[in-house]
Structures are given as C-alpha cells and as structure tokens.
Design an enzyme around this catalytic site. Structure first.
Site, PDB file in Angstrom:
ATOM      1  N   ASP A  31      -0.138 -40.274   3.824  1.00  0.00           N
ATOM      2  CA  ASP A  31       1.138 -40.977   3.725  1.00  0.00           C
ATOM      3  C   ASP A  31       2.127 -40.498   4.776  1.00  0.00           C
ATOM      4  O   ASP A  31       3.058 -41.222   5.141  1.00  0.00           O
ATOM      5  CB  ASP A  31       1.741 -40.799   2.326  1.00  0.00           C
ATOM      6  CG  ASP A  31       1.872 -39.330   1.940  1.00  0.00           C
ATOM      7  OD1 ASP A  31       0.931 -38.560   2.229  1.00  0.00           O
ATOM      8  OD2 ASP A  31       2.890 -38.955   1.343  1.00  0.00           O
TER       9      ASP A  31
ATOM     10  N   TYR B  20     -14.975 -30.534  17.425  1.00  0.00           N
ATOM     11  CA  TYR B  20     -14.145 -30.028  16.333  1.00  0.00           C
ATOM     12  C   TYR B  20     -13.498 -28.696  16.730  1.00  0.00           C
ATOM     13  O   TYR B  20     -12.287 -28.512  16.608  1.00  0.00           O
ATOM     14  CB  TYR B  20     -14.989 -29.858  15.070  1.00  0.00           C
ATOM     15  CG  TYR B  20     -14.264 -29.182  13.935  1.00  0.00           C
ATOM     16  CD1 TYR B  20     -13.056 -29.672  13.443  1.00  0.00           C
ATOM     17  CD2 TYR B  20     -14.797 -28.028  13.339  1.00  0.00           C
ATOM     18  CE1 TYR B  20     -12.395 -29.046  12.398  1.00  0.00           C
ATOM     19  CE2 TYR B  20     -14.139 -27.403  12.293  1.00  0.00           C
ATOM     20  CZ  TYR B  20     -12.942 -27.914  11.830  1.00  0.00           C
ATOM     21  OH  TYR B  20     -12.282 -27.287  10.798  1.00  0.00           O
TER      22      TYR B  20
ATOM     23  N   LYS C   9      -9.444 -28.005  17.438  1.00  0.00           N
ATOM     24  CA  LYS C   9      -8.728 -27.031  16.614  1.00  0.00           C
ATOM     25  C   LYS C   9      -8.149 -25.904  17.476  1.00  0.00           C
ATOM     26  O   LYS C   9      -7.036 -25.418  17.224  1.00  0.00           O
ATOM     27  CB  LYS C   9      -9.644 -26.455  15.539  1.00  0.00           C
ATOM     28  CG  LYS C   9     -10.023 -27.435  14.438  1.00  0.00           C
ATOM     29  CD  LYS C   9      -8.817 -27.886  13.618  1.00  0.00           C
ATOM     30  CE  LYS C   9      -8.323 -26.826  12.678  1.00  0.00           C
ATOM     31  NZ  LYS C   9      -7.221 -27.321  11.802  1.00  0.00           N
TER      32      LYS C   9
ATOM     33  N   THR D  49     -12.040 -32.772   9.991  1.00  0.00           N
ATOM     34  CA  THR D  49     -12.989 -31.668   9.902  1.00  0.00           C
ATOM     35  C   THR D  49     -14.448 -32.105   9.950  1.00  0.00           C
ATOM     36  O   THR D  49     -15.336 -31.259  10.025  1.00  0.00           O
ATOM     37  CB  THR D  49     -12.751 -30.877   8.603  1.00  0.00           C
ATOM     38  OG1 THR D  49     -12.929 -31.755   7.481  1.00  0.00           O
ATOM     39  CG2 THR D  49     -11.357 -30.286   8.568  1.00  0.00           C
TER      40      THR D  49
ATOM     41  N   GLY E 181      -6.914 -32.326   0.589  1.00  0.00           N
ATOM     42  CA  GLY E 181      -8.187 -31.700   0.947  1.00  0.00           C
ATOM     43  C   GLY E 181      -8.492 -30.471   0.112  1.00  0.00           C
ATOM     44  O   GLY E 181      -7.806 -30.161  -0.864  1.00  0.00           O
TER      45      GLY E 181
ATOM     46  N   THR F  88     -10.297 -22.438  12.348  1.00  0.00           N
ATOM     47  CA  THR F  88     -11.717 -22.402  11.986  1.00  0.00           C
ATOM     48  C   THR F  88     -12.519 -21.420  12.830  1.00  0.00           C
ATOM     49  O   THR F  88     -12.140 -21.099  13.967  1.00  0.00           O
ATOM     50  CB  THR F  88     -12.315 -23.816  12.174  1.00  0.00           C
ATOM     51  OG1 THR F  88     -13.728 -23.774  11.971  1.00  0.00           O
ATOM     52  CG2 THR F  88     -12.052 -24.359  13.565  1.00  0.00           C
ATOM     53  N   ASP F  89     -13.656 -20.965  12.294  1.00  0.00           N
ATOM     54  CA  ASP F  89     -14.602 -20.146  13.046  1.00  0.00           C
ATOM     55  C   ASP F  89     -15.269 -20.933  14.160  1.00  0.00           C
ATOM     56  O   ASP F  89     -15.868 -20.346  15.068  1.00  0.00           O
ATOM     57  CB  ASP F  89     -15.659 -19.548  12.111  1.00  0.00           C
ATOM     58  CG  ASP F  89     -16.439 -20.604  11.345  1.00  0.00           C
ATOM     59  OD1 ASP F  89     -15.850 -21.644  10.985  1.00  0.00           O
ATOM     60  OD2 ASP F  89     -17.644 -20.389  11.084  1.00  0.00           O
TER      61      ASP F  89
ATOM     62  N   TRP G 291     -16.542 -21.741   6.733  1.00  0.00           N
ATOM     63  CA  TRP G 291     -17.373 -22.369   5.711  1.00  0.00           C
ATOM     64  C   TRP G 291     -16.592 -22.569   4.412  1.00  0.00           C
ATOM     65  O   TRP G 291     -17.010 -22.155   3.341  1.00  0.00           O
ATOM     66  CB  TRP G 291     -18.633 -21.542   5.471  1.00  0.00           C
ATOM     67  CG  TRP G 291     -19.602 -21.566   6.610  1.00  0.00           C
ATOM     68  CD1 TRP G 291     -19.439 -22.124   7.840  1.00  0.00           C
ATOM     69  CD2 TRP G 291     -20.917 -20.977   6.615  1.00  0.00           C
ATOM     70  NE1 TRP G 291     -20.553 -21.928   8.614  1.00  0.00           N
ATOM     71  CE2 TRP G 291     -21.470 -21.224   7.900  1.00  0.00           C
ATOM     72  CE3 TRP G 291     -21.650 -20.265   5.682  1.00  0.00           C
ATOM     73  CZ2 TRP G 291     -22.745 -20.791   8.250  1.00  0.00           C
ATOM     74  CZ3 TRP G 291     -22.921 -19.820   6.036  1.00  0.00           C
ATOM     75  CH2 TRP G 291     -23.465 -20.084   7.309  1.00  0.00           C
TER      76      TRP G 291
END
Length: 285
Positions: A37, A128, A132, A65, A13, A104-105, A153
């Site tokens: 994997d 989401y 998280k 995400t 990612g 994350t925010d 972001w």
C-alpha cells in the site's frame, strides 16, 4: 519511559510479521505498518508516509527476495531493493529517524569455506545480492543514523518459505532433494526480531551480522525440519548440483555482536524448535 514510534515497512513478510507480533499490544510502542500500500520505491509515497507518521525508527523489511524473480527482472530488483532503501534513507534523514535496513548473506560470493564477518568485503554474484548490496551502499551514503543488519536463511510466518517447501515436498513426493554443499545458518524471524528490538534502544550504528549460531547445509536443515515434525522416515536426498541460485558458502560470523557484547543470537536448532512450538501453540495466526 517515552513511547517509541516505529514504522515497519514490508510488514506483511516474514520479518515484518514477526516484528508486528512482537510490538503490537505493547504500550511502549506506537506502531505504523505498510506493505504494498506504500511502495517504498516511490520516493513521493515513501516520503509522504514518513512525514505523516514521523516515526522515531524505520525498519525496512520490504524487498524483492525471490532470487529467480530478481534474475528475470533485474530492474525491478534494483527498484525495490536499492531505490526503496534510498527513499527510506532520505526520509529517515529528513525526520531524524533511525533506519534499520535489513540485508542478506547473499552479498557474499560464497567461494570460500570461511565464516564471513562485517569487515570482510562483499562480492555479490546474484542479482538479489547485487541489488541488496546497492541498497546497503545507498543507506550508508544518505543517512548517518542507520544500522544495516545482514542475516541468513530467514524463515517464519508471513510468506511461503523453505520450511513450508520442505514439508510440502515431503508430504507430496515422499522425499526431499536438496544440495549438501550450500552452507549457512537458518535464522528464525522471531529471533532476529529480538535483536532488532534491542537495536532500537541503543546508540549503535553501522553494520551488524545477526544469524542464529551454528551452521548446516540445506539438506541438514531439511532433516531437522522433518525430525521436529515426526517425519524422520522421509529421506533427504543429495541433489546432483546446486539449483538454488544461491551462493555456496555464506555462513555469517556475528563478530560485531561479540565484540560489542550487544546481543546473543540463539542456536539455529533451538530457534527452529521454538518456531514449531510457537506454530503448534497457535501464535502468529
């Protein structure tokens, strides 16, 4: 100096790619990576990989995400974002590794027009954000040697993101339509990778916010993306409503970075310009 063994989970990612680029070729690190994997939501697979490689640091960049996918498949969101984090926390505790969990925010509801620090209560409203935040809580409960890093972001090389979408829409439609009322701070994966490397060599634990300095709306961010690519003539039109399925105001206050004096994140405009300079220079290919 001893060699630090690092496992990057979710290495394919945006952040995983930035970390790989930062560490590869550096003889101070022995790097092991995984993506699909080694599905971290599979406790046996995650545990086996940890036992085999015995990293000193595990960086969990893996996650579901896509906010729409999370809303449509909530169990999948919890399986990857929460159970995956749990499995890595259990593995990290067993092998005495430091776990750096990326969050994350979106753990905030975005209802107030105030920057949010590490001591503000999280109230996620999206699937989401909820999944998280569940991952955060499991990490806290299951291993002491952890750092939870919330950012906002995030963009970078590694997967199709907001920056790519803005440029594609501008070329295809001759305009970009985005909300003016969604506020946070764009954060370069490369800038965040710099902070994570710093964390790896400290005795710091707990929760840190790490977003680039400054704030903007999605529309303002798009205008800066276009300006840096010589596309100032493309209009960014305000959307009638926010269709991003994201909280409205999730500007993170990096309070813990300030009061510990640990690290300084760059300004978001500077980081964005550096990102495009890097792409034009051929890095990360």
């Amino acid at each position: 100096m001893s060699i630090t063994r690092v496992w990057i989970a979710g290495a394919g990612g945006r952040l995983g790619s930035a970390l790989y680029h930062r560490f590869s070729g550096n003889t101070d690190y022995k790097l092991v990576t995984s993506d699909r994997d080694v599905p971290i939501e599979d406790a046996r697979e995650a545990g086996r990989f940890a036992d085999l490689n015995h990293p000193d640091v595990i960086i969990n960049c893996a996650g579901l995400t896509d906010v729409r996918a999370c809303e449509e498949k909530p169990e999948e969101a919890y399986k990857i974002n929460a159970i995956g984090a749990r499995n890595l926390a259990v593995a990290a505790r067993r092998i005495d590794a430091k776990l750096i969990q990326i969050s994350t925010d979106d753990v905030f509801d975005g209802d107030d027009d105030a920057a949010l620090c590490e001591f503000d209560d999280a109230h996620p409203t999206t699937m989401y954000g909820k999944s998280k935040y569940a991952g955060e809580k499991l990490v806290r409960e299951l291993t002491d040697k952890h750092v939870i890093v919330r950012s906002s972001w995030l963009y970078g090389v590694g997967s199709y993101d907001f920056v790519d979408r803005v440029l594609d829409n501008a070329k295809k439609d001759g305009k970009v339509v985005l909300p003016e009322d969604e506020i946070s701070s764009p954060t370069s994966a490369d800038a965040l990778a710099g902070f994570i490397e710093c964390l790896m060599h400290t005795r710091e634990f707990g929760l840190y916010h790490a977003s680039c300095d400054g704030s903007c709306s999605r529309a303002e961010w798009a205008r800066e993306i276009l300006r840096l690519n010589g596309m100032d003539n493309i209009p960014v039109i305000s959307a009638a409503e926010n269709t991003e399925l994201r909280p409205r105001f999730t500007l993170l206050d990096n309070m813990m970075l300030r009061i510990t004096g640990l690290y300084q994140m760059p300004d978001w405009k500077t980081a964005l310009a550096d990102y495009f300079s890097m792409k034009k220079g051929g890095a990360h290919k």
